[in-house]
Design a protein around this motif. Sequence first.
Motif, PDB file in Angstrom:
ATOM      1  N   PRO A   8       0.798  -1.239   0.000  1.00 49.29           N
ATOM      2  CA  PRO A   8       0.000   0.000   0.000  1.00 49.29           C
ATOM      3  C   PRO A   8       0.821   1.275   0.000  1.00 49.29           C
ATOM      4  N   GLY A   9       2.068   1.214   0.467  1.00 50.00           N
ATOM      5  CA  GLY A   9       2.905   2.413   0.497  1.00 50.00           C
ATOM      6  C   GLY A   9       3.583   2.587   1.842  1.00 50.00           C
ATOM      7  N   CYS A  10       4.328   3.670   1.955  1.00 46.92           N
ATOM      8  CA  CYS A  10       5.157   3.896   3.132  1.00 46.92           C
ATOM      9  C   CYS A  10       4.702   5.120   3.911  1.00 46.92           C
ATOM     10  N   VAL A  11       4.309   4.924   5.155  1.00 45.28           N
ATOM     11  CA  VAL A  11       3.897   6.038   6.011  1.00 45.28           C
ATOM     12  C   VAL A  11       5.079   6.953   6.307  1.00 45.28           C
ATOM     13  N   ILE A  12       6.272   6.367   6.424  1.00 43.57           N
ATOM     14  CA  ILE A  12       7.479   7.163   6.666  1.00 43.57           C
ATOM     15  C   ILE A  12       7.670   8.180   5.536  1.00 43.57           C
ATOM     16  N   ALA A  13       7.579   7.724   4.297  1.00 47.29           N
ATOM     17  CA  ALA A  13       7.753   8.616   3.150  1.00 47.29           C
ATOM     18  C   ALA A  13       6.650   9.660   3.097  1.00 47.29           C
ATOM     19  N   ALA A  14       5.411   9.234   3.331  1.00 50.10           N
ATOM     20  CA  ALA A  14       4.291  10.167   3.283  1.00 50.10           C
ATOM     21  C   ALA A  14       4.459  11.282   4.316  1.00 50.10           C
ATOM     22  N   THR A  15       5.011  10.940   5.474  1.00 54.21           N
ATOM     23  CA  THR A  15       5.242  11.932   6.516  1.00 54.21           C
ATOM     24  C   THR A  15       6.416  12.837   6.172  1.00 54.21           C
ATOM     25  N   ALA A  16       7.483  12.245   5.668  1.00 56.76           N
ATOM     26  CA  ALA A  16       8.680  13.022   5.340  1.00 56.76           C
ATOM     27  C   ALA A  16       8.399  14.047   4.251  1.00 56.76           C
ATOM     28  N   TYR A  17       7.583  13.674   3.265  1.00 55.77           N
ATOM     29  CA  TYR A  17       7.293  14.572   2.159  1.00 55.77           C
ATOM     30  C   TYR A  17       6.464  15.781   2.599  1.00 55.77           C
ATOM     31  N   GLN A  18       5.726  15.640   3.696  1.00 48.83           N
ATOM     32  CA  GLN A  18       4.875  16.736   4.157  1.00 48.83           C
ATOM     33  C   GLN A  18       5.207  17.130   5.597  1.00 48.83           C
ATOM     34  N   ASP A  19       6.502  17.113   5.936  1.00 54.02           N
ATOM     35  CA  ASP A  19       6.885  17.324   7.329  1.00 54.02           C
ATOM     36  C   ASP A  19       6.549  18.714   7.848  1.00 54.02           C
ATOM     37  N   ARG A  20       6.309  19.671   6.971  1.00 51.77           N
ATOM     38  CA  ARG A  20       5.947  21.017   7.418  1.00 51.77           C
ATOM     39  C   ARG A  20       4.589  21.036   8.129  1.00 51.77           C
ATOM     40  N   LEU A  21       3.804  19.983   7.937  1.00 51.28           N
ATOM     41  CA  LEU A  21       2.484  19.910   8.567  1.00 51.28           C
ATOM     42  C   LEU A  21       2.551  19.496  10.027  1.00 51.28           C
ATOM     43  N   PHE A  22       3.715  18.996  10.471  1.00 49.66           N
ATOM     44  CA  PHE A  22       3.774  18.331  11.760  1.00 49.66           C
ATOM     45  C   PHE A  22       4.672  19.043  12.762  1.00 49.66           C
ATOM     46  N   ASP A  23       4.492  18.667  14.021  1.00 51.20           N
ATOM     47  CA  ASP A  23       5.343  19.221  15.067  1.00 51.20           C
ATOM     48  C   ASP A  23       6.664  18.451  15.120  1.00 51.20           C
ATOM     49  N   GLU A  24       7.555  18.923  15.985  1.00 47.93           N
ATOM     50  CA  GLU A  24       8.888  18.325  16.070  1.00 47.93           C
ATOM     51  C   GLU A  24       8.830  16.872  16.532  1.00 47.93           C
ATOM     52  N   GLY A  25       7.824  16.535  17.338  1.00 49.28           N
ATOM     53  CA  GLY A  25       7.700  15.159  17.809  1.00 49.28           C
ATOM     54  C   GLY A  25       7.495  14.174  16.675  1.00 49.28           C
TER      55      GLY A  25
END
Length: 205
Positions: A106-123
């Motif tokens: 289905p894909g990689c959650v790690i990659a999906a998060t890394a590509y949009q890291d500006r959406l998330f906090d430092e944690g």
Amino acid sequence: MDPKTDTRSRILNIAEASVLKKGFEATSIEEIVAGADISRGGFFYHFKDKNALARAMLQRYIDAENALYDDLFARARELNDDPLHCMLIGLKLLAEMLTDMPEGHPGCVIAATAYQDRLFDEGVRDLNRQAILGWRTRFRGMFEEIAAVYEPKEPINMDALGDMVSSVVEGGLVLQRALREHNNASQQIMLLRTYLKLLFAQRQI
């Protein structure tokens, strides 16, 4: 199963499917709530915001990947305790597992998060980083065991070689999705396997 646990898992399943299909930014709490058939209050009971949801998704993905690698390479070591052959067998088992998925990975959650890291906090960003560093450490250790027995044909950076496993696997999943070629990730893993055979060339020290 505890109904609370079941609801939390259902939320995570729906969120992960949506995120892997269209990304975090395009995944709304409203669609997750509708898909899980719960109220907004029900969502916020389990996750205080999208950062908390992202952390839970990441941790679940990391735990699943670690369990998968533990299982595959434990099986490989049962078949052959030589460190190089163990790595080669483990990679072949991984390639076969991906090939056998009828609808593809289905894909990689790690990659999906890394590509949009500006959406998330430092944690969230730190959890992503720690996951990748953990896989670097895992595979670097395996390659160090190999290098202690088989002399590499070329000088190598063990951290970079450890990262290469993740980059080939995750990169293969990206290519597979972009090109819509079911076996792309498996083929990339098998090429990595060939590279390792050539690099170590079975010349024992």
